[in-house]
Design an enzyme around this catalytic site. Structure first.
Site, PDB file in Angstrom:
ATOM      1  N   GLU A 219       0.796  -1.230   0.000  1.00  0.00           N
ATOM      2  CA  GLU A 219       0.000   0.000   0.000  1.00  0.00           C
ATOM      3  C   GLU A 219       0.833   1.287   0.000  1.00  0.00           C
ATOM      4  OE1 GLU A 219      -2.932  -0.142   3.113  1.00  0.00           O
ATOM      5  OE2 GLU A 219      -3.926  -1.884   2.244  1.00  0.00           O
TER       6      GLU A 219
ATOM      7  N   GLU B  17      -5.258  -8.643   0.619  1.00  0.00           N
ATOM      8  CA  GLU B  17      -5.957  -8.333   1.868  1.00  0.00           C
ATOM      9  C   GLU B  17      -7.419  -8.051   1.568  1.00  0.00           C
ATOM     10  OE1 GLU B  17      -4.476  -5.134   4.380  1.00  0.00           O
ATOM     11  OE2 GLU B  17      -2.415  -5.772   4.043  1.00  0.00           O
TER      12      GLU B  17
HETATM   13  C1  FCB Z   1      -4.476  -2.172   5.483  1.00  0.00           C
HETATM   14  C2  FCB Z   1      -3.106  -2.530   6.015  1.00  0.00           C
HETATM   15  C3  FCB Z   1      -3.126  -3.616   7.062  1.00  0.00           C
HETATM   16  C4  FCB Z   1      -4.307  -3.473   7.996  1.00  0.00           C
HETATM   17  C5  FCB Z   1      -5.576  -3.320   7.218  1.00  0.00           C
HETATM   18  C6  FCB Z   1      -6.820  -3.216   8.084  1.00  0.00           C
HETATM   19  O1  FCB Z   1      -4.441  -0.866   5.026  1.00  0.00           O
HETATM   20  O2  FCB Z   1      -2.275  -2.959   4.963  1.00  0.00           O
HETATM   21  O3  FCB Z   1      -1.887  -3.582   7.722  1.00  0.00           O
HETATM   22  O4  FCB Z   1      -4.083  -2.464   8.884  1.00  0.00           O
HETATM   23  O5  FCB Z   1      -5.509  -2.195   6.409  1.00  0.00           O
END
Ligand code: FCB
Length: 453
Positions: A167, A357
């Site tokens: 990110e 994620e």
């Molecule tokens: C993302 C992050 C991860 C976690 C999630 C909820 O932005 O990569 O580390 O905090 O959000």
């Protein structure tokens, strides 16, 4: 309540994800240096109730039992990150004990036949580099490549998938512009320089990986927030386009098209001056061929013209309270389908995509040894269904990593937000598998059985 399982192609990989600073603790163990998150979390007022990652889930000492639990749940893949200040605690000073820890973790994963995916940078920049400007300083690119090259050499034999950065939007705009994350600055010129240097360091690390002749794959993970305009009014449509440019296109476009989006360049230069930190050859490096794109997806924003985000003259409309997570993020699985479809048609074509994620925070309660997180089961199942729709239409989506394996340090929110499929009692460090963990384990068993048939 139980949701039915979803059919996926046989080569689809189910996994779960964490990040070093969020789970490891052991902040001073075995020669680890200070990171910007140690400094930030120890600065009063930056993190909810002064929480820090000093102890976190104590995974540094409990990795064996944690990996064993993953194995018991049948999880085939695990995305973890490496803490840079464990490997280079001081400038130019290599720390063998740091590498040894990750070797033990990776070997344990292999023992249980869990496939690792390793992120090199999940936000824990060594503080000594921040003292010289951090990601706003171009020299940090070279230090990152030195660190990446060392990790490739030391651990490359155990890692089939590397992710350079997690990110970049958060590590630059959220950290140097909006100031919510470490180092907590409010300077848009720094923020755009940081974004550029992070992307450049990604490209140069990919080049180093290719030059080393390693067998595995390498990619990058971007976070995407789907953006809808609140109305058809031209000013709202334009504000939504800027939000999309800022959140999404500023990162995917240089990676896939070797350029920053021209509408945004004009807007940004009008605010911070010429983007003269872009040097000849940079965009070619940034667009180095990757093997997959990692996608982190949580929510969408509905946007109108306004003053909420001064930098963009835009405003996010509050979603209604009945469809948000504990983060206040709107639950909108349809936007995951739209995002994947848009990425494929506009940017990535046949490039393999991986959801690195996806998940949700809810107010979990441990009652009689159980956590009935029905909302999380539905969140995950709904997003898997959206992902499946994309695959059914021929989309090259190859995997899904649930965020997160266990509750952990949620950055500026400290331990107040729980994302895990495993509940952590921070006082005792006891882990309890939530209903969502059991459901996800069932989904994986179903997948496995369907593909044995
Ligand atoms: C993302 C992050 C991860 C976690 C999630 C909820 O932005 O990569 O580390 O905090 O959000």
């Amino acid at each position: 309540m139980t949701r039915s399982f979803i059919e996926f192609p046989s080569d689809f990989v189910f996994g779960t994800a964490t990040a070093a600073y969020q789970i490891e603790g052991a902040a001073k163990a075995d020669g680890r240096g200070e990171s910007i998150w140690d400094r930030f979390s120890h600065t009063p007022g930056k993190v909810f109730e002064g929480h820090t990652g000093d102890v976190a889930c104590d995974h540094y000492h409990r990795y064996e039992e944690d990996i064993k639990l993953m194995h018991e749940l049948g999880i085939p893949a695990y995305r973890l990150s490496i803490s840079w200040p464990r490997i280079f605690p001081e400038r130019g000073k290599f720390n063998q004990a740091g590498i040894d820890f990750y070797r033990r973790v990776l070997e344990t994963l292999h023992k249980y036949e869990i496939e690792p995916a390793v992120t090199l940078y999940h936000w824990d920049l060594p503080q000594y580099l921040q003292d010289e400007g951090g990601w706003a300083n171009r020299a940090t690119v070279d230090y990152f490549v030195e660190y990446a090259t060392k990790v490739f050499r030391e651990l490359g034999d155990l890692v089939p998938k590397f992710i350079t950065h997690n990110e970049p939007w958060c590590a630059s705009f959220l950290s140097y512009g909006l100031g919510h994350h470490a180092p907590g600055h409010h300077d848009w010129r720094e923020a755009y320089a940081a974004a550029h240097h992070i992307l450049l360091s990604h490209g140069k690390a990919v080049e180093a990986y290719r030059a080393g002749g390693y067998q595995g794959e390498i990619g990058i993970t971007l976070n995407f927030t789907w953006v809808d305009s609140a109305s058809n009014r031209p000013e709202d449509v334009a504000a939504a386009r800027r939000e999309d440019g800022f959140a999404n296109r500023w990162f995917i476009e240089p990676l896939m098209k070797r350029q920053y989006p021209s509408d945004m360049v004009e807007w940004v230069e009008g605010r911070i001056g010429a983007l003269d930190f872009i040097e000849p050859g940079d965009l070619e490096s940034i667009a180095s061929t990757i093997d997959f794109l990692g996608i982190n997806f949580y929510s969408r924003n509905v946007v109108q013209a306004g003053a909420g985000n001064a930098h963009l003259e835009s405003q996010v409309v509050q979603p209604s309270a009945d469809r948000v997570t504990d983060m206040g993020w709107e639950i909108h699985p349809e936007s995951l389908y739209r995002l994947l479809t848009w990425l494929k048609s506009e940017y990535t074509a046949d490039l393999p995509l991986v959801i690195t994620e996806n998940g949700a925070a809810f107010r979990d309660e441990l009652v009689d040894g159980e956590v009935q997180d029905v909302d999380r089961v539905n969140y995950v199942a709904d997003h898997l269904e959206a992902a499946k729709r994309f695959i059914d239409e021929g989309g090259p989506l190859k995997g899904y990593y649930l965020w997160s394996f266990m509750d952990n340090f949620e950055w500026a929110f400290g331990y107040s937000k729980r994302f895990g499929m495993v509940y952590v009692d921070y006082a005792t460090q006891v882990r309890t598998v939530k209903a969502s963990g059991k459901w996800y384990s069932g989904q994986i068993a179903h997948h496995r059985a369907a593909n044995v048939r």
